[in-house]
Design an enzyme around this catalytic site. Structure first.
Site, PDB file in Angstrom:
ATOM      1  CG  ASP A 370      66.717   6.897  56.017  1.00 20.46           C
ATOM      2  OD1 ASP A 370      66.670   6.059  56.910  1.00 20.46           O
ATOM      3  OD2 ASP A 370      65.770   7.112  55.237  1.00 20.46           O
ATOM      4  CE1 TYR A 408      67.883  24.930  30.733  1.00 21.41           C
ATOM      5  CE2 TYR A 408      68.424  24.393  32.996  1.00 21.41           C
ATOM      6  CZ  TYR A 408      68.454  25.273  31.931  1.00 21.41           C
ATOM      7  OH  TYR A 408      69.054  26.482  32.086  1.00 21.41           O
TER       8      TYR A 408
END
Ligand code: NAG
Ligand code: NAG
Ligand code: NAG
Ligand code: NAG
Ligand code: CU
Length: 668
Positions: A370, A408
């Site tokens: 959140d 990556y």
């Protein structure tokens, strides 16, 4: 005021801290790869090991909570296979005729989802729908695509070698591939001639791609090697020009390229990115104090099995061996009627394409958070004579997945917002793929600025490349039959005498009839909005309810359409595609993508030009990055992000977060 304006900043910082932590702890420093420790090279480890597909829910209050598949039983028709179910698949396959004498290598085992209509009609408490497993197995140069029914213990679908390509490599293939070059005396000699100790060599398996008939009929891997002497960041020490193509099945060297003699291996100095390696050198920056975020009344999301409920959103969330995270049955509660409304049946990253390498995916962990930000704000100003200042905090639920693809890291966030918006954000970080060069300084470079990339440090060129990632977005706006509308903005010339104006804009709505009408390339000077609407469901004032796809930063592929990598990565030919729903068409680069020729890609499906008006349709969005490396990308890249939104358009009768209460001081 102070609190609302600093929250976004805190959020960003928190994320970047997470990334640093994440990227700093995952690269191999041993010659022999141990995939339990270093899954970055070991992309498909979790495929069969259900233990590793635990759902990790990270919250401020609870730390980590694990939903363990060891004891879990499926609760929902879309729940992933449990460990018991995977074991049952193994038992069924071991007595299945082609595999009775020799068990195949299992590339994929995942839930074969029930039909979409059955899933939408299923309600909590109903008996679970029949459970089936989708299996890709590989044995004796043959790929088997199977569906195994767990109820009847039968293989109910069996397709042999459906396409030219092979299944994506599994961990064991990669582990064995990187060892093969060491069997070849030429390889050892070349390494030693370059002054590198064999014990300092780390090799990586690179996908071979497809470049013509010479490479057909056998599974190949191109092995490239690095020296990890003096650094954990071996990616910055490539052994240039030594590329050994190996046959993974025969375990033999097929092709030996050794052209880089004389190109020095870049120095290990300054390549270590760990804090401990910075030797207390000054940062020259004002110190940042530690921060903490808290939710004094606890988290606002609920996780019930694989269903996530938060604010006005509900969706099913699961890990998938190929896609990473799959969001299913995303529904938003209508602010007026209180009813849950369908938005998307299924959303997931479908394929990754990095020209000069190849595509494959892995996933690491996912996190919900959140966070803070402004959802809407308004200050009524002087000319209305009103003193109104209202703002609402923007709280979003973020579902995060982080995938390591070799050097990556890809971080994919699905952000659910209370105004009904879904933001899909892709972040890149990790290590550049660099190329060794003689040059220490640009002054020494004959071709100067025309190199294949940027000199990012002494003896290292960061090679230019692109990153593309495509999302499969099976939109079901208030039902499965939807249409795709190009809401085209067009310049109109005012006729003489009509107006003091010379030109104005007009909106022209063009409903796509067939798939080719929905092959969209973005154009700044010929703009459109792109809506997915339900033509059968109108708002109070008569607009079809819908969602629009709102592009963010993007990049298109400039490669020749007939370039072999581009044929396989043809999903990058357009930024938006819309196809007719077909449960088999999930992987934009093809089901068997490894060395595939591109005959089973999104571009091929779309060329069938099926009807898509008022039909069950799938929206595809391609997100791209051009990457011209720079010095700041050395020795590890600061993260780069881009996103797009799925935003309600005439879906709600009015602003759906009008009634959200403002934050009060006591909340904080
Ligand atoms: C790999 O790493 C795991 C976890 O650190 C360890 O338990 C296991 O023994 C290792 N395997 C090998 C072959 O070294
Ligand atoms: C190459 O070196 C490795 C590591 O020292 C060794 O195990 C292998 O036998 C060598 N290969 C040959 C062909 O000599
Ligand atoms: C770079 O390439 C362009 C076009 O080929 C050429 O005109 C230019 O001279 C080159 N520059 C250098 C420094 O080599
Ligand atoms: C569904 O997709 C598969 C794979 O592309 C294809 O073979 C099949 O013909 C498609 N079915 C329809 C009805 O388009
Ligand atoms: Cu890049």
């Amino acid at each position: 005021m102070g609190a609302t304006s600093t929250l976004p900043f805190l959020f960003l910082l928190f994320l970047s801290l997470l990334l640093i932590f994440f990227t700093a702890s995952r690269y191999p420093s041993q010659l022999s790869l141990n995939c339990s420790q270093y899954p970055s090279w070991c992309i498909s480890k979790h495929r069969i090991q259900a233990k590793e597909t635990t759902l990790v829910v990270e919250t401020q209050q609870e730390g980590h909570r694990h939903l363990d598949h060891l004891t879990e039983t499926p609760q929902h028709p879309l729940d992933p296979l449990t460990l018991q179910e995977i074991n049952k698949v193994r038992t069924i396959l071991s007595s299945y005729l082609p595999f009775t004498s020799s068990f195949p290598s299992i590339n994929t085992v995942s839930l074969h989802e029930p039909d979409k209509s059955l899933v939408w009609n299923w309600n909590k408490g109903d008996p679970l729908l029949p459970r089936q497993a989708f299996v890709i197995a590989y044995l004796d140069h043959k790929s088997y695509v199977l569906v195994v029914d767990l109820g009847s213990s039968q293989v109910v679908s069996h397709v042999l070698n459906p396409y030219s390509g092979f299944p994506i490599l599994i961990t064991e293939d990669m582990e064995s591939a990187v060892k093969i070059p060491f069997k070849d005396a030429r390889f050892n000699k070349s390494i030693m001639d370059r002054g590198v100790k064999l014990s300092d060599v780390i090799c990586g398996p690179l996908a071979a791609g497809w470049y013509g008939p010479n490479e057909e009929g056998r599974r190949l891997v191109k092995v490239e090697c690095f020296s990890n002497q003096g650094t954990v960041n071996f990616y910055m020490r490539p052994i240039e020009g030594l590329i050994v193509t190996v046959d993974v099945d025969k375990k033999e060297v097929v092709h030996f390229v050794d052209i880089g003699h004389g190109i020095p291996i870049a120095d290990s100095t300054n390549t270590d990115y760990r804090y401990s390696a910075q030797n207390n050198n000054p940062l020259n920056m004002n110190p940042i104090n530690p921060i903490s975020m808290e939710q004094p009344k606890g988290q606002s999301f609920k996780v019930d099995g694989h269903m996530v409920k938060w604010a006005n959103w509900e969706f099913h969330l699961k890990p998938h061996p190929r896609a990473g995270v799959v969001i299913s049955q995303a529904m938003v509660r209508d602010s007026e009627s209180g009813k849950l409304r369908r938005v998307m049946y299924r959303g997931f990253p479908s394929e990754l394409f990095v020209p000069y390498m190849d595509s494959s995916e892995g996933w690491y962990f996912k996190t919900y958070m959140d966070a803070g930000d402004i959802a809407w704000r308004h200050s009524e100003s002087s000319f209305s004579n009103m003193e109104i200042r209202e703002a609402r905090p923007k709280i979003t639920l973020v579902v995060r997945m982080a995938a390591s693809v070799g050097n990556y890291d890809y971080i994919i966030d699905w952000e659910f917002q209370m105004d009904g918006l879904i933001r899909v954000k892709v972040t890149l970080s990790g290590m550049l793929m660099v190329k060794g060069t003689h040059n220490q300084n640009l002054d020494q470079a004959q071709d100067g600025q025309n190199m294949s990339g940027t000199l990012v440090s002494e003896n290292l060129i960061g090679v230019v490349h692109d990153h593309f990632i495509i999302f499969h977005l099976d939109m079901d706006i208030d039902g499965s039959d939807n249409s795709f509308v190009n809401v085209h903005l067009k310049k109109q010339e005012a006729s003489p005498g009509e107006s003091p104006r010379k030109s104005y804009l007009k909106v022209q709505r063009e409903v796509a009839k067939t798939e080719k009408d929905a092959q969209i390339k973005f154009k700044l000077y010929d703009p459109s909005e792109y809506h997915v609407v339900n033509p059968n469901k109108k708002s109070r004032v008569g607009n079809p309810v819908g969602y629009k796809v709102v592009p963010g930063g993007n990049a298109a592929s400039l490669l020749d359409l007939h370039d072999p990598p581009q044929i396989r990565g043809a999903f990058t030919n357009n930024q938006i595609w819309v196809t007719s729903y077909n449960r088999s068409e999930e992987w934009a680069g093809g089901l068997l993508v490894y060395q595939g020729k591109g005959e089973d890609t999104l571009a091929v499906w779309s060329e069938r030009d099926r009807q898509i008006e008022n039909k069950d349709i799938v929206l595809w969005y391609t997100l791209g990055f051009h990457h011209i490396p720079c010095q700041e990308d050395f020795p590890i890249m600061p993260s780069v992000s881009s996103s797009f939104d799925l935003k309600p358009v005439n879906f709600f009768e009015s602003n759906p977060i009008l009634r959200v209460a403002p934050n009060v001081q006591e909340d904080l």
